[in-house]
Design a protein around this motif. Structure first.
Motif, PDB file in Angstrom:
ATOM      1  N   ARG A   1      80.726 -12.824  64.345  1.00 50.98           N
ATOM      2  CA  ARG A   1      80.256 -13.818  63.365  1.00 50.98           C
ATOM      3  C   ARG A   1      78.890 -14.389  63.773  1.00 50.98           C
ATOM      4  O   ARG A   1      78.026 -14.620  62.928  1.00 50.98           O
ATOM      5  N   ASP A   2      78.699 -14.598  65.070  1.00 50.45           N
ATOM      6  CA  ASP A   2      77.391 -15.062  65.546  1.00 50.45           C
ATOM      7  C   ASP A   2      76.321 -13.999  65.314  1.00 50.45           C
ATOM      8  O   ASP A   2      75.192 -14.319  64.920  1.00 50.45           O
ATOM      9  N   THR A   3      76.662 -12.747  65.571  1.00 46.96           N
ATOM     10  CA  THR A   3      75.729 -11.649  65.317  1.00 46.96           C
ATOM     11  C   THR A   3      75.357 -11.606  63.845  1.00 46.96           C
ATOM     12  O   THR A   3      74.181 -11.466  63.488  1.00 46.96           O
ATOM     13  N   ASN A   4      76.345 -11.743  62.987  1.00 45.99           N
ATOM     14  CA  ASN A   4      76.076 -11.745  61.553  1.00 45.99           C
ATOM     15  C   ASN A   4      75.122 -12.877  61.181  1.00 45.99           C
ATOM     16  O   ASN A   4      74.152 -12.671  60.457  1.00 45.99           O
ATOM     17  N   ARG A   5      75.389 -14.064  61.687  1.00 47.98           N
ATOM     18  CA  ARG A   5      74.515 -15.209  61.396  1.00 47.98           C
ATOM     19  C   ARG A   5      73.090 -14.946  61.875  1.00 47.98           C
ATOM     20  O   ARG A   5      72.115 -15.221  61.175  1.00 47.98           O
ATOM     21  N   ASN A   6      72.952 -14.375  63.069  1.00 54.72           N
ATOM     22  CA  ASN A   6      71.631 -14.085  63.614  1.00 54.72           C
ATOM     23  C   ASN A   6      70.896 -13.014  62.800  1.00 54.72           C
ATOM     24  O   ASN A   6      69.672 -13.059  62.672  1.00 54.72           O
ATOM     25  N   MET A   7      71.660 -12.075  62.247  1.00 51.60           N
ATOM     26  CA  MET A   7      71.038 -11.012  61.453  1.00 51.60           C
ATOM     27  C   MET A   7      70.483 -11.537  60.133  1.00 51.60           C
ATOM     28  O   MET A   7      69.556 -10.938  59.574  1.00 51.60           O
ATOM     29  N   ILE A   8      71.020 -12.641  59.641  1.00 50.27           N
ATOM     30  CA  ILE A   8      70.438 -13.259  58.442  1.00 50.27           C
ATOM     31  C   ILE A   8      68.969 -13.578  58.731  1.00 50.27           C
ATOM     32  O   ILE A   8      68.071 -13.185  57.979  1.00 50.27           O
ATOM     33  N   GLY A   9      68.736 -14.274  59.827  1.00 51.42           N
ATOM     34  CA  GLY A   9      67.368 -14.642  60.209  1.00 51.42           C
ATOM     35  C   GLY A   9      66.509 -13.447  60.561  1.00 51.42           C
ATOM     36  O   GLY A   9      65.348 -13.360  60.144  1.00 51.42           O
ATOM     37  N   PHE A  10      67.061 -12.507  61.336  1.00 49.74           N
ATOM     38  CA  PHE A  10      66.286 -11.339  61.759  1.00 49.74           C
ATOM     39  C   PHE A  10      65.804 -10.545  60.548  1.00 49.74           C
ATOM     40  O   PHE A  10      64.614 -10.212  60.444  1.00 49.74           O
ATOM     41  N   ASP A  11      66.718 -10.235  59.635  1.00 48.22           N
ATOM     42  CA  ASP A  11      66.333  -9.434  58.469  1.00 48.22           C
ATOM     43  C   ASP A  11      65.422 -10.216  57.529  1.00 48.22           C
ATOM     44  O   ASP A  11      64.551  -9.621  56.878  1.00 48.22           O
ATOM     45  N   LEU A  12      65.592 -11.523  57.474  1.00 46.55           N
ATOM     46  CA  LEU A  12      64.699 -12.348  56.666  1.00 46.55           C
ATOM     47  C   LEU A  12      63.273 -12.296  57.220  1.00 46.55           C
ATOM     48  O   LEU A  12      62.302 -12.117  56.472  1.00 46.55           O
ATOM     49  N   VAL A  13      63.137 -12.433  58.533  1.00 49.01           N
ATOM     50  CA  VAL A  13      61.818 -12.378  59.169  1.00 49.01           C
ATOM     51  C   VAL A  13      61.220 -10.972  59.040  1.00 49.01           C
ATOM     52  O   VAL A  13      60.038 -10.821  58.695  1.00 49.01           O
ATOM     53  N   LEU A  14      62.006  -9.941  59.295  1.00 48.25           N
ATOM     54  CA  LEU A  14      61.503  -8.571  59.209  1.00 48.25           C
ATOM     55  C   LEU A  14      61.077  -8.234  57.782  1.00 48.25           C
ATOM     56  O   LEU A  14      59.991  -7.678  57.563  1.00 48.25           O
ATOM     57  N   GLY A  15      61.896  -8.577  56.808  1.00 43.98           N
ATOM     58  CA  GLY A  15      61.564  -8.282  55.415  1.00 43.98           C
ATOM     59  C   GLY A  15      60.336  -9.039  54.943  1.00 43.98           C
ATOM     60  O   GLY A  15      59.456  -8.477  54.292  1.00 43.98           O
ATOM     61  N   THR A  16      60.259 -10.311  55.289  1.00 49.47           N
ATOM     62  CA  THR A  16      59.107 -11.113  54.903  1.00 49.47           C
ATOM     63  C   THR A  16      57.843 -10.614  55.589  1.00 49.47           C
ATOM     64  O   THR A  16      56.783 -10.491  54.969  1.00 49.47           O
ATOM     65  N   GLY A  17      57.971 -10.289  56.875  1.00 47.71           N
ATOM     66  CA  GLY A  17      56.824  -9.757  57.608  1.00 47.71           C
ATOM     67  C   GLY A  17      56.337  -8.434  57.041  1.00 47.71           C
ATOM     68  O   GLY A  17      55.130  -8.196  56.933  1.00 47.71           O
ATOM     69  N   ALA A  18      57.272  -7.576  56.674  1.00 49.79           N
ATOM     70  CA  ALA A  18      56.891  -6.281  56.101  1.00 49.79           C
ATOM     71  C   ALA A  18      56.151  -6.467  54.781  1.00 49.79           C
ATOM     72  O   ALA A  18      55.186  -5.747  54.494  1.00 49.79           O
ATOM     73  N   LEU A  19      56.586  -7.426  53.991  1.00 53.35           N
ATOM     74  CA  LEU A  19      55.930  -7.672  52.698  1.00 53.35           C
ATOM     75  C   LEU A  19      54.573  -8.360  52.837  1.00 53.35           C
ATOM     76  O   LEU A  19      53.603  -7.957  52.196  1.00 53.35           O
ATOM     77  N   LEU A  20      54.512  -9.393  53.661  1.00 47.89           N
ATOM     78  CA  LEU A  20      53.333 -10.254  53.693  1.00 47.89           C
ATOM     79  C   LEU A  20      52.346  -9.942  54.818  1.00 47.89           C
ATOM     80  O   LEU A  20      51.164 -10.272  54.691  1.00 47.89           O
ATOM     81  N   ALA A  21      52.811  -9.366  55.906  1.00 47.85           N
ATOM     82  CA  ALA A  21      51.939  -9.082  57.055  1.00 47.85           C
ATOM     83  C   ALA A  21      52.377  -7.777  57.721  1.00 47.85           C
ATOM     84  O   ALA A  21      52.794  -7.776  58.879  1.00 47.85           O
ATOM     85  N   PRO A  22      52.277  -6.666  56.998  1.00 49.23           N
ATOM     86  CA  PRO A  22      52.805  -5.412  57.556  1.00 49.23           C
ATOM     87  C   PRO A  22      52.115  -4.961  58.848  1.00 49.23           C
ATOM     88  O   PRO A  22      52.795  -4.483  59.760  1.00 49.23           O
ATOM     89  N   GLU A  23      50.810  -5.123  58.946  1.00 48.71           N
ATOM     90  CA  GLU A  23      50.123  -4.681  60.167  1.00 48.71           C
ATOM     91  C   GLU A  23      50.597  -5.475  61.384  1.00 48.71           C
ATOM     92  O   GLU A  23      50.896  -4.895  62.431  1.00 48.71           O
ATOM     93  N   ALA A  24      50.670  -6.792  61.240  1.00 47.95           N
ATOM     94  CA  ALA A  24      51.104  -7.637  62.354  1.00 47.95           C
ATOM     95  C   ALA A  24      52.550  -7.340  62.731  1.00 47.95           C
ATOM     96  O   ALA A  24      52.894  -7.285  63.919  1.00 47.95           O
ATOM     97  N   THR A  25      53.396  -7.139  61.736  1.00 49.59           N
ATOM     98  CA  THR A  25      54.809  -6.861  62.004  1.00 49.59           C
ATOM     99  C   THR A  25      54.950  -5.522  62.712  1.00 49.59           C
ATOM    100  O   THR A  25      55.727  -5.397  63.670  1.00 49.59           O
ATOM    101  N   LEU A  26      54.202  -4.527  62.275  1.00 45.60           N
ATOM    102  CA  LEU A  26      54.242  -3.224  62.949  1.00 45.60           C
ATOM    103  C   LEU A  26      53.762  -3.341  64.393  1.00 45.60           C
ATOM    104  O   LEU A  26      54.335  -2.713  65.287  1.00 45.60           O
ATOM    105  N   ARG A  27      52.732  -4.145  64.636  1.00 47.34           N
ATOM    106  CA  ARG A  27      52.254  -4.339  66.011  1.00 47.34           C
ATOM    107  C   ARG A  27      53.347  -4.926  66.892  1.00 47.34           C
ATOM    108  O   ARG A  27      53.539  -4.503  68.028  1.00 47.34           O
ATOM    109  N   VAL A  28      54.073  -5.914  66.369  1.00 48.24           N
ATOM    110  CA  VAL A  28      55.174  -6.519  67.133  1.00 48.24           C
ATOM    111  C   VAL A  28      56.209  -5.458  67.494  1.00 48.24           C
ATOM    112  O   VAL A  28      56.799  -5.496  68.582  1.00 48.24           O
ATOM    113  N   LEU A  29      56.420  -4.497  66.607  1.00 45.74           N
ATOM    114  CA  LEU A  29      57.396  -3.430  66.850  1.00 45.74           C
ATOM    115  C   LEU A  29      56.875  -2.348  67.797  1.00 45.74           C
ATOM    116  O   LEU A  29      57.625  -1.449  68.167  1.00 45.74           O
ATOM    117  N   GLY A  30      55.590  -2.434  68.178  1.00 46.92           N
ATOM    118  CA  GLY A  30      55.033  -1.459  69.112  1.00 46.92           C
ATOM    119  C   GLY A  30      54.287  -0.319  68.461  1.00 46.92           C
ATOM    120  O   GLY A  30      54.006   0.696  69.093  1.00 46.92           O
TER     121      GLY A  30
END
Length: 129
Positions: free
Chosen positions: A8-37
């Protein structure tokens, strides 16, 4: 901590993770890709990554629904959804643009994380009334 609490904690954390990843991919794809390596992306790679933003936001919504409603059918749906991602990051790790040390291993670990969530959320589905 029990297995159920950890899931349940993992599920709760994934709400935030996927929200940040999705928003980053839409609004700042270059920066998000850099964070991913990832190296500086070509224009088409940047837009292909941006295309995944709504997918990750859908994942965040599915995690939120399971968190709020806590119904077996929502946990089953989330288990299935995570199962669709078992090999995507592993395939993506083959890209020569991942040059930061540990980036490829991180993508493999993401695949293992999706496997664990697939099984874990299935467990919650079987044990939630």
């Amino acid at each position: 901590m029990t297995l159920e609490r950890a899931l349940r904690d993992t599920n709760r954390n994934m709400i935030g993770f996927d929200l940040v990843l999705g928003t980053g991919a839409l609004l700042a794809p270059e920066a998000t890709l850099r964070v991913l390596g990832h190296d500086e992306p070509s224009e088409d790679a940047r837009e292909l990554f941006r295309r995944g933003g709504p997918v990750w936001l859908t994942f965040a919504a599915a995690h939120l629904v399971a968190y709020r409603r806590n119904r077996a059918k929502d946990w089953w749906a989330l288990s299935w959804l995570r199962g669709t991602e078992l090999f995507t990051d592993i395939l993506w790790s083959r890209s020569p643009a991942f040059t930061r040390p540990g980036a490829r291993a991180g993508l493999w670990l993401a695949g293992l994380g999706n496997l664990a969530m697939t099984l874990g959320f299935g467990y919650l589905a079987r044990n939630t009334r």
